[in-house]
Design an enzyme around this catalytic site. Structure first.
Site, PDB file in Angstrom:
ATOM      1  N   ARG A  93      10.634  26.782  -1.645  1.00 62.69           N
ATOM      2  CA  ARG A  93       9.184  26.635  -1.734  1.00 62.69           C
ATOM      3  C   ARG A  93       8.650  26.943  -3.126  1.00 62.69           C
ATOM      4  O   ARG A  93       8.746  28.066  -3.605  1.00 62.69           O
ATOM      5  CB  ARG A  93       8.475  27.529  -0.697  1.00 62.69           C
TER       6      ARG A  93
ATOM      7  N   HIS B  52       5.304  25.063  -5.516  1.00 65.26           N
ATOM      8  CA  HIS B  52       4.346  23.940  -5.500  1.00 65.26           C
ATOM      9  C   HIS B  52       4.818  22.774  -6.365  1.00 65.26           C
ATOM     10  O   HIS B  52       4.665  21.617  -5.997  1.00 65.26           O
ATOM     11  CB  HIS B  52       2.969  24.401  -5.992  1.00 65.26           C
TER      12      HIS B  52
ATOM     13  N   ARG C 127       0.835  -1.204   0.000  1.00 71.57           N
ATOM     14  CA  ARG C 127       0.000   0.000   0.000  1.00 71.57           C
ATOM     15  C   ARG C 127       0.872   1.257   0.000  1.00 71.57           C
ATOM     16  O   ARG C 127       0.536   2.255  -0.644  1.00 71.57           O
ATOM     17  CB  ARG C 127      -0.946  -0.002   1.203  1.00 71.57           C
TER      18      ARG C 127
ATOM     19  N   GLU D 131     -16.160   5.902   4.681  1.00 73.08           N
ATOM     20  CA  GLU D 131     -15.328   5.301   5.737  1.00 73.08           C
ATOM     21  C   GLU D 131     -15.389   6.216   6.951  1.00 73.08           C
ATOM     22  O   GLU D 131     -16.192   7.164   6.987  1.00 73.08           O
ATOM     23  CB  GLU D 131     -13.888   5.126   5.256  1.00 73.08           C
TER      24      GLU D 131
ATOM     25  N   LEU E 203      -9.701   4.774   1.930  1.00 75.27           N
ATOM     26  CA  LEU E 203      -8.402   4.130   2.080  1.00 75.27           C
ATOM     27  C   LEU E 203      -8.614   2.618   2.102  1.00 75.27           C
ATOM     28  O   LEU E 203      -9.450   2.131   2.862  1.00 75.27           O
ATOM     29  CB  LEU E 203      -7.733   4.575   3.392  1.00 75.27           C
TER      30      LEU E 203
HETATM   31  N1  PDD Z   1      -5.543   5.200   9.924  1.00 78.94           N
HETATM   32  N2  PDD Z   1      -9.345   4.968   6.590  1.00 78.94           N
HETATM   33  C1  PDD Z   1      -8.622   5.998   7.041  1.00 78.94           C
HETATM   34  C2  PDD Z   1      -8.964   7.377   6.573  1.00 78.94           C
HETATM   35  C3  PDD Z   1      -7.557   5.775   7.934  1.00 78.94           C
HETATM   36  O1  PDD Z   1      -6.817   6.824   8.369  1.00 78.94           O
HETATM   37  C4  PDD Z   1      -7.289   4.454   8.379  1.00 78.94           C
HETATM   38  C5  PDD Z   1      -6.188   4.135   9.333  1.00 78.94           C
HETATM   39  C6  PDD Z   1      -8.074   3.398   7.881  1.00 78.94           C
HETATM   40  C7  PDD Z   1      -7.838   1.963   8.274  1.00 78.94           C
HETATM   41  O2  PDD Z   1      -6.726   1.416   7.589  1.00 78.94           O
HETATM   42  P1  PDD Z   1      -5.836   0.272   8.271  1.00 78.94           P
HETATM   43  O3  PDD Z   1      -6.747  -0.847   8.597  1.00 78.94           O
HETATM   44  O4  PDD Z   1      -4.857  -0.084   7.207  1.00 78.94           O
HETATM   45  O5  PDD Z   1      -5.201   0.856   9.497  1.00 78.94           O
HETATM   46  C8  PDD Z   1      -9.086   3.700   6.981  1.00 78.94           C
HETATM   47  C9  PDD Z   1      -4.356   4.994  10.726  1.00 78.94           C
HETATM   48  C10 PDD Z   1      -4.503   3.976  11.799  1.00 78.94           C
HETATM   49  C11 PDD Z   1      -3.853   6.342  11.223  1.00 78.94           C
HETATM   50  O6  PDD Z   1      -3.929   7.276  10.436  1.00 78.94           O
HETATM   51  O7  PDD Z   1      -3.374   6.447  12.363  1.00 78.94           O
END
Ligand code: PDD
Length: 285
Positions: free
Chosen positions: A98, A100, A50, A179, A203
């Protein structure tokens, strides 16, 4: 606490980055959060895959091979206390004047890693479930990239905290649930686990994949499809997953009970299966 910064392990107090780092200036970078059980990184290959997808998404060459990442990760685990930890990996486009646009010629990316204690969700919370609120998903259209520019997620999560809740569940276009602000969300209806599709609007969670694998292996019916906003409020159960929270039941949504207001049977089964899976996978050979 020993951290890793650009080739060196050092105490966190001695780790500094220049103010012109593009992570600091633009939030121009990506990250990973990896749980460690019994001093072993959980699903490391999947997290590194990932990470590669996130780097590809921001057009930043990977500064390390999988073998290099694996040894850096193992060294970081060894240098920190605790059998269970969670690792934070952070890569930015580096330090440059700096502008972009990408630095030309490219500069060395900044690579930072740290370890924190992994705190397991409290037994009371698993027994009672947690509360969540809903909010408009006002993020960009590349939520599949694990970008360090998290301002929308920060503001959305704070809405939950302000309401005394554990998470904010995001609704896109007033139609679909995507999510949580920092987690993936599943809906249970009539014994079927409903999972939103892994597209550009969420994500692709590593924990999400583990839950789907476990469900498939144990004949829990799964339907991967878009989940309508209304389905959240008529759900029998709502589940939250993430690397740091594993799998948790959401029993209150926008101050209303989810189902009968108690963690349900699908949560109970998945929770036990998840703990067994973790134990089996992480058991020393
Ligand atoms: N975050 N969606 C979002 C927006 C997230 O930030 C996370 C996890 C998940 C879950 O993904 P995973 O199962 O791979 O942890 C879904 C982590 C824990 C963080 O930002 O601390």
């Amino acid at each position: 606490m020993t951290v890793y910064l650009n080739g060196n392990f050092k105490p966190i107090e001695e780790a500094y980055i220049p103010v012109l780092d593009r992570g600091f200036i633009f939030g121009d970078g990506v990250y990973e959060v990896i749980p460690v059980y019994s001093r072993r990184a959980f699903r490391l290959a999947e997290h590194l895959k990932r990470l590669q997808a996130s780097l590809d998404g921001i057009r930043l060459p990977n500064p390390h091979s999988e073998t290099e990442w694996t040894s850096l990760v193992n060294e970081l685990i060894a240098k920190n206390e605790g059998e269970d930890q969670y690792l934070y990996l952070h890569i930015t486009r580096g330090v440059a004047r700096r502008d972009h646009a990408f630095p030309q010629p490219p500069v060395q990316p900044t690579v930072f890693m740290m370890s924190s204690p992994l705190l397991h969700p409290a037994a009371e919370l698993l027994a009672s479930g947690v509360s969540a609120v809903t909010a408009v998903d006002n993020r960009w259209l590349r939520c599949d990239i694990k970008a360090i520019s998290l301002l929308p997620n920060v503001l959305l999560r704070q809405q939950a905290v302000d309401a005394g809740c554990a998470e904010t569940i995001l609704i896109r276009d007033d139609k679909f649930m995507t999510e949580g602000a920092a987690s993936n969300i599943f809906v249970v209806k009539n014994g079927t686990l409903l999972a939103p599709p892994k597209d550009n609007l969420m994500l692709p969670g590593i924990t999400y994949d583990v839950v789907l694998e476990i469900a498939a292996a144990n004949h829990i019916p799964v339907e991967g499809r878009k989940i309508g906003k209304d389905e959240l409020f008529t759900a029998d159960e709502l589940l939250l997953t993430s690397s740091t929270r594993e799998i948790m039941p959401i029993t209150t949504l926008d101050a209303k009970a989810v189902g009968n207001g108690k963690p349900g049977p699908v949560f109970a089964r998945l929770y036990t299966l998840y703990q067994n899976f973790k134990r089996d996978v992480m058991r020393q050979p």
